[in-house]
Scaffold this motif. Structure first.
Motif, PDB file in Angstrom:
ATOM      1  N   VAL A 238       0.770  -1.135  -0.124  1.00 22.44           N
ATOM      2  CA  VAL A 238      -0.357   0.236   0.592  1.00 22.44           C
ATOM      3  C   VAL A 238       0.913   1.376  -0.163  1.00 22.44           C
ATOM      4  CG1 VAL A 238      -1.757   1.446   0.914  1.00 22.44           C
ATOM      5  CG2 VAL A 238      -1.345  -0.973   1.164  1.00 22.44           C
ATOM      6  N   THR A 239       0.939   2.143  -1.341  1.00 20.83           N
ATOM      7  CA  THR A 239       1.446   3.075  -1.164  1.00 20.83           C
ATOM      8  C   THR A 239       0.533   4.266   0.358  1.00 20.83           C
ATOM      9  OG1 THR A 239       2.379   2.295  -3.451  1.00 20.83           O
ATOM     10  CG2 THR A 239       3.013   4.991  -2.628  1.00 20.83           C
ATOM     11  N   THR A 240       1.472   4.933   0.306  1.00 21.81           N
ATOM     12  CA  THR A 240       0.682   6.713   1.107  1.00 21.81           C
ATOM     13  C   THR A 240       1.603   7.443   1.125  1.00 21.81           C
ATOM     14  OG1 THR A 240       1.691   5.978   2.980  1.00 21.81           O
ATOM     15  CG2 THR A 240      -0.383   4.906   3.196  1.00 21.81           C
ATOM     16  N   PRO A 241       1.659   8.541   1.849  1.00 24.47           N
ATOM     17  CA  PRO A 241       2.739   9.938   1.561  1.00 24.47           C
ATOM     18  C   PRO A 241       3.739   9.755   2.296  1.00 24.47           C
ATOM     19  CG  PRO A 241       0.167  10.765   2.312  1.00 24.47           C
ATOM     20  CD  PRO A 241       0.406   9.149   1.677  1.00 24.47           C
TER      21      PRO A 241
ATOM     22  N   GLY B  52       5.092   7.210   2.535  1.00 24.77           N
ATOM     23  CA  GLY B  52       6.191   5.239   1.546  1.00 24.77           C
ATOM     24  C   GLY B  52       4.790   4.525   1.658  1.00 24.77           C
ATOM     25  N   VAL B  53       5.926   3.336   1.146  1.00 25.03           N
ATOM     26  CA  VAL B  53       4.938   1.964   1.044  1.00 25.03           C
ATOM     27  C   VAL B  53       5.650   0.840   2.155  1.00 25.03           C
ATOM     28  CG1 VAL B  53       5.325   0.145  -0.970  1.00 25.03           C
ATOM     29  CG2 VAL B  53       6.493   2.499  -1.643  1.00 25.03           C
ATOM     30  N   THR B  54       4.092   0.326   2.472  1.00 29.74           N
ATOM     31  CA  THR B  54       3.978  -0.740   3.044  1.00 29.74           C
ATOM     32  C   THR B  54       3.618  -1.875   2.949  1.00 29.74           C
ATOM     33  OG1 THR B  54       3.469   1.486   4.676  1.00 29.74           O
ATOM     34  CG2 THR B  54       2.989  -0.507   6.022  1.00 29.74           C
ATOM     35  N   SER B  55       4.261  -3.162   3.356  1.00 37.60           N
ATOM     36  CA  SER B  55       3.981  -4.490   2.504  1.00 37.60           C
ATOM     37  C   SER B  55       2.776  -4.675   3.776  1.00 37.60           C
ATOM     38  CB  SER B  55       5.199  -5.333   2.634  1.00 37.60           C
ATOM     39  OG  SER B  55       4.415  -6.550   2.750  1.00 37.60           O
ATOM     40  N   VAL B  56       1.491  -4.935   3.053  1.00 39.36           N
ATOM     41  CA  VAL B  56       0.925  -5.769   4.297  1.00 39.36           C
ATOM     42  C   VAL B  56       0.233  -6.931   3.755  1.00 39.36           C
ATOM     43  CG1 VAL B  56      -1.770  -5.746   4.520  1.00 39.36           C
ATOM     44  CG2 VAL B  56      -0.942  -3.020   4.682  1.00 39.36           C
ATOM     45  N   GLU B  57       0.132  -7.694   4.920  1.00 38.41           N
ATOM     46  CA  GLU B  57      -0.726  -9.474   4.942  1.00 38.41           C
ATOM     47  C   GLU B  57      -1.942  -9.228   5.115  1.00 38.41           C
ATOM     48  OE1 GLU B  57       1.712 -13.103   5.394  1.00 38.41           O
ATOM     49  OE2 GLU B  57       1.806 -11.445   6.902  1.00 38.41           O
ATOM     50  N   LEU B  58      -1.849  -9.417   3.811  1.00 37.71           N
ATOM     51  CA  LEU B  58      -4.173  -9.724   3.269  1.00 37.71           C
ATOM     52  C   LEU B  58      -4.214 -11.711   4.053  1.00 37.71           C
ATOM     53  CD1 LEU B  58      -4.858  -7.493   0.539  1.00 37.71           C
ATOM     54  CD2 LEU B  58      -4.794  -6.811   3.148  1.00 37.71           C
ATOM     55  N   THR B  59      -5.850 -11.442   3.998  1.00 36.05           N
ATOM     56  CA  THR B  59      -6.416 -12.726   4.004  1.00 36.05           C
ATOM     57  C   THR B  59      -7.057 -13.431   2.552  1.00 36.05           C
ATOM     58  OG1 THR B  59      -8.125 -12.271   5.042  1.00 36.05           O
ATOM     59  CG2 THR B  59      -6.768 -13.174   6.373  1.00 36.05           C
ATOM     60  N   ASP B  60      -7.404 -14.651   2.476  1.00 37.57           N
ATOM     61  CA  ASP B  60      -7.681 -15.332   1.573  1.00 37.57           C
ATOM     62  C   ASP B  60      -8.457 -14.526   0.876  1.00 37.57           C
ATOM     63  OD1 ASP B  60      -5.735 -16.854   0.635  1.00 37.57           O
ATOM     64  OD2 ASP B  60      -6.846 -18.173   1.451  1.00 37.57           O
TER      65      ASP B  60
ATOM     66  N   GLU C 240      -6.260   4.414  -1.131  1.00 43.75           N
ATOM     67  CA  GLU C 240      -5.856   3.217  -1.808  1.00 43.75           C
ATOM     68  C   GLU C 240      -6.670   2.474  -1.493  1.00 43.75           C
ATOM     69  OE1 GLU C 240      -1.891   2.556  -2.359  1.00 43.75           O
ATOM     70  OE2 GLU C 240      -2.350   0.689  -3.303  1.00 43.75           O
ATOM     71  N   LEU C 241      -7.104   1.744  -0.071  1.00 44.00           N
ATOM     72  CA  LEU C 241      -7.990   0.738   0.190  1.00 44.00           C
ATOM     73  C   LEU C 241      -9.292   0.701   0.030  1.00 44.00           C
ATOM     74  CD1 LEU C 241      -6.380  -0.549   3.894  1.00 44.00           C
ATOM     75  CD2 LEU C 241      -5.950  -1.355   1.993  1.00 44.00           C
TER      76      LEU C 241
END
Lengths: 168, 109
Positions: free
Chosen positions: B6-9, B11-19, B36-37
């Motif tokens: 997810v890109t925000t002002p 920076g870029v964050t790595s996010v784990e999502l469920t299926d 963005e979400l």
């Protein structure tokens, strides 16, 4: 935006999600009405389109006067676990209904009238079966204001096209 | 499980999502991820109404450990059931929970 799936295995087809349900409610007892309402509401909550169709004694669930008097069947219902003769005593059905209503309130399950209002607010359609309406000598004024229309079986199939039909 | 960024002002964050698309770890969520979400859920413009629901879902989750169902949302968020479905046509509790970075609310009503 980059997605990297770690669990998708090649060659396994994902089932098509259900996009629309048409739920028929044909019974007028409390236990005959709630499951269809819960399924319609749940379908909308999952983002599916949903329509409810009331036929035969199920019409009581949308009848403006009878909606407040829906009862649990205490006779001919083995899952009540009371002897049929006891179940037939005056007031038994009212008592069982009262007890169940209290339990449902504790679980935050709304009464039928409020539930139907909510389901209408979710955007689900609420319809009555024309043959049943005619048979019982009713018309649109007899029903709750959330009723969208009185429709024929042909209209129903047209509306249900492309989705799943659930009969309760 | 899926990993996404997810890109925000900030920076870029790595996010784990469920299926089914919910945050595995709600603590990595920040408010500036919301636009963005929301866009991923088909919501191009995040209105005050969306914000009200998303913030309410988030605070309910933080205090109660689970997000509210649609009925509870309609009763307590200040947004009616009808408006909730106008804001989130694909299911208010479910979509708002994804945007608020919390698990899918449990419950049948």
């Amino acid at each position: 935006m980059s997605d990297t799936s770690t669990s998708a295995s090649a060659g396994v087809a994902t089932p098509q999600p259900i996009e629309k349900v048409s739920i028929i409610i044909s019974k007028g007892s409390l236990e005959g009405i709630y499951p269809g309402l819960i399924m319609a509401n749940g379908a909308r909550a999952e983002g599916m389109a949903a329509n409810l169709f009331f036929t035969f004694f199920g019409l009581d669930a949308i009848h403006a006067k009878r909606i407040e008097h829906i009862k649990v069947a205490t006779v001919g219902n083995p899952a009540m676990h009371i002897p049929t003769l006891l179940g037939g005593l005056p007031g038994m059905s009212a008592l069982a209904t009262h007890m169940m209503a209290k339990k449902m309130e504790d679980l935050d399950i709304p009464p039928i009238a409020e539930f139907l209002e909510m389901i209408a607010d979710t955007g689900a359609g609420i319809y009555a079966c024309k043959a049943s309406v005619d048979m019982f000598g009713l018309d649109k004024d007899d029903f709750i204001p959330q009723l969208d229309d009185i429709i024929t079986v042909g209209d129903f199939y047209e509306m249900a096209a492309g989705g799943q039909i659930i009969f309760t | 499980m899926t990993t996404t960024t997810v890109t925000t002002p900030a920076g870029v964050t790595s996010v784990e999502l469920t299926d089914d698309g919910f945050f595995v770890d709600p603590s990595v969520w920040t408010e500036d991820m919301v636009p963005e979400l929301a866009a991923r859920e088909g919501i191009a413009t995040v209105t005050d109404g969306h914000w009200q629901v998303v913030r309410f879902m988030r605070s309910e989750f933080l205090t109660k450990g689970t997000g509210p169902s649609v009925r509870a949302l309609g009763k307590t968020s200040g947004v009616s059931v009808k408006e909730l479905y106008e804001l989130f046509p694909k299911g208010p509790a479910k979509i708002a929970a994804r945007i608020a970075g919390i698990p899918k609310p449990k419950g049948c009503i």
